[in-house]
Design a protein around this motif. Structure first.
Motif, PDB file in Angstrom:
ATOM      1  N   GLY A 122       0.934  -1.262  -0.002  1.00 24.69           N
ATOM      2  CA  GLY A 122       0.020  -0.063   0.031  1.00 24.69           C
ATOM      3  C   GLY A 122       0.759   1.323   0.152  1.00 24.69           C
ATOM      4  N   VAL A 123       2.005   1.267   0.715  1.00 23.61           N
ATOM      5  CA  VAL A 123       2.897   2.522   0.900  1.00 23.61           C
ATOM      6  C   VAL A 123       3.245   2.759  -0.459  1.00 23.61           C
ATOM      7  CG1 VAL A 123       5.107   3.278   1.469  1.00 23.61           C
ATOM      8  CG2 VAL A 123       3.671   2.250   3.126  1.00 23.61           C
ATOM      9  N   LEU A 147      -0.769   6.048   5.933  1.00 22.20           N
ATOM     10  CA  LEU A 147      -1.565   5.270   6.930  1.00 22.20           C
ATOM     11  C   LEU A 147      -1.284   3.906   6.683  1.00 22.20           C
ATOM     12  CD1 LEU A 147      -5.031   7.159   6.818  1.00 22.20           C
ATOM     13  CD2 LEU A 147      -3.586   7.268   8.457  1.00 22.20           C
ATOM     14  N   SER A 148      -0.882   3.690   5.480  1.00 20.40           N
ATOM     15  CA  SER A 148      -0.311   2.039   5.172  1.00 20.40           C
ATOM     16  C   SER A 148       0.742   2.061   6.042  1.00 20.40           C
ATOM     17  CB  SER A 148       0.143   1.909   3.765  1.00 20.40           C
ATOM     18  OG  SER A 148      -1.276   2.394   3.101  1.00 20.40           O
ATOM     19  N   LEU A 149       1.488   2.851   5.925  1.00 16.37           N
ATOM     20  CA  LEU A 149       2.969   2.783   6.807  1.00 16.37           C
ATOM     21  C   LEU A 149       2.762   2.570   8.336  1.00 16.37           C
ATOM     22  CD1 LEU A 149       6.097   2.580   6.458  1.00 16.37           C
ATOM     23  CD2 LEU A 149       6.288   4.876   6.895  1.00 16.37           C
ATOM     24  N   VAL A 150       1.579   3.173   8.871  1.00 16.81           N
ATOM     25  CA  VAL A 150       1.269   3.112  10.312  1.00 16.81           C
ATOM     26  C   VAL A 150       0.954   1.628  10.603  1.00 16.81           C
ATOM     27  CG1 VAL A 150      -0.497   3.721  11.896  1.00 16.81           C
ATOM     28  CG2 VAL A 150       0.612   5.337  10.700  1.00 16.81           C
ATOM     29  N   ALA A 169       2.063  -3.687  12.732  1.00 15.36           N
ATOM     30  CA  ALA A 169       2.137  -5.083  12.743  1.00 15.36           C
ATOM     31  C   ALA A 169       3.623  -5.535  12.969  1.00 15.36           C
ATOM     32  CB  ALA A 169       1.894  -5.404  11.163  1.00 15.36           C
ATOM     33  N   LEU A 170       4.531  -4.743  12.856  1.00 16.03           N
ATOM     34  CA  LEU A 170       5.882  -4.927  12.989  1.00 16.03           C
ATOM     35  C   LEU A 170       5.943  -4.850  14.484  1.00 16.03           C
ATOM     36  CD1 LEU A 170       8.657  -3.035  10.620  1.00 16.03           C
ATOM     37  CD2 LEU A 170       7.799  -5.603  10.847  1.00 16.03           C
ATOM     38  N   LEU A 185      10.277   9.793   1.054  1.00 14.35           N
ATOM     39  CA  LEU A 185      10.576   9.900   2.719  1.00 14.35           C
ATOM     40  C   LEU A 185      10.057   8.567   3.436  1.00 14.35           C
ATOM     41  CD1 LEU A 185      10.892  13.565   3.885  1.00 14.35           C
ATOM     42  CD2 LEU A 185      12.742  11.812   3.497  1.00 14.35           C
ATOM     43  N   ILE A 186       8.751   8.532   2.770  1.00 19.66           N
ATOM     44  CA  ILE A 186       7.908   7.391   3.738  1.00 19.66           C
ATOM     45  C   ILE A 186       8.415   5.984   3.488  1.00 19.66           C
ATOM     46  CG2 ILE A 186       5.506   6.050   3.817  1.00 19.66           C
ATOM     47  CD1 ILE A 186       4.503   9.080   3.205  1.00 19.66           C
ATOM     48  N   SER A 187       8.922   5.830   2.024  1.00 20.22           N
ATOM     49  CA  SER A 187       9.547   4.603   1.751  1.00 20.22           C
ATOM     50  C   SER A 187      10.828   4.396   2.494  1.00 20.22           C
ATOM     51  CB  SER A 187       9.726   4.739   0.268  1.00 20.22           C
ATOM     52  OG  SER A 187       8.539   4.675  -0.500  1.00 20.22           O
TER      53      SER A 187
END
Lengths: 167, 109
Positions: A19-20, A31-34, A39-40, B41-43
């Motif tokens: 998603g990221v 929000l996908s990174l959250v 999960a991590l 940056l997010i990646s």
């Protein structure tokens, strides 16, 4: 039970990672990174890293991601329009990442795992055990972190100052 | 291969490393393919998280706390990186629109 928890958390993390990369609006990527980070954090708990779990949720999923959300809200929803000017960018990067994953896979095949140190796993990863490491053996790196954070704070303030002389 | 006994069940240590490699690869794809500097940056944050997973997994496999300490250090570095990177981005956006990072190619001298 732990195996099932691991595979569910891993599936959620990989979905979030996809998603990221694939959402077009940055806010959805954040929000996908959250989701990936939560999960991590479950996986960190499986690996008996309670303190890292707490820090992951409070600092990472809490503070850093809120910072990202603030900046996105400040800058407005920027969408990627049209195609980039680099040709074959997607294919080239896919090949690059596949080579990278292949290298990691071949390295994982030959990993020689050292014998564990046989520490007390009830004590392992608690706040006490982390603190014993941080305040005895790794005191200097820990203190240097404060300088790093100070430099980052000063840099951020300097970059976002109001410019009086220009315009 | 080394198995970790977690909560009474056995789980191979290399599963964690495999998950970490997949997440790192996804982050690398994001950095290479996406053109919005915010998403890049997010990646990068995603790749840092994958590296943290490796550190914590090896800490558990060796039953040695130093990996977790290093993961905490790298979280600090990631927070500092996010702050400075976002400040630079906001500064760039103040002057001009930077929706495509390829537009910022005249950074010289």
């Amino acid at each position: 039970m732990a195996v099932a928890v691991f595979f569910v958390a891993a599936a959620v993390a990989i979905l979030g990672g996809v998603g990221v990369v694939s959402f077009h609006q940055p806010i959805r990527s954040v929000l996908s990174l959250v989701l990936v980070m939560l999960a991590l954090s479950v996986i960190f708990l499986l690996l008996s890293a309670q303190f890292v779990f707490a820090v992951q949720i409070i600092v990472y999923a809490g503070a850093v991601m809120v910072l990202f959300l603030f900046v996105i809200a400040l800058l407005g929803p920027a969408r990627e329009l049209g195609r980039g000017r680099l040709r074959y960018q997607g294919w080239t990067s896919a090949v690059f990442v596949l080579v990278l994953l292949g290298l990691m896979w071949t390295m994982l095949q030959g990993v020689q795992y050292r014998q564990p140190d046989k520490t007390d796993l009830n004590f392992f990863g608690t706040v006490q055990s982390i603190a014993v490491g941080l305040f005895t053996t790794y005191l200097y790196p820990f203190e240097l972190t404060s300088i790093l954070l100070l430099v980052a704070a000063i840099g951020a303030i300097y970059l976002s100052r109001k410019r009086i002389d220009e315009s | 291969m080394s198995t970790l006994s977690i909560g009474g069940s056995e789980l191979d240590a290399s599963w964690f490393l495999l998950l970490s490699a997949i997440l790192f690869g996804l982050g690398a794809i994001g950095v290479l393919v996406r053109r919005n500097p915010l998403v890049i940056l997010i990646s990068i944050e995603l790749m840092l998280n994958a590296a943290n997973l490796t550190l914590v997994a090896f800490a558990r496999q060796l039953e040695n706390i130093e990996g977790q300490l290093f993961a905490l250090m790298s979280m600090t570095v990631a927070a500092a990186e996010a702050v400075v990177g976002l400040a630079i981005l906001v500064d760039i956006f103040r002057v001009r629109d930077a929706e495509d990072i390829d537009d910022l190619s005249e950074l010289r001298g």
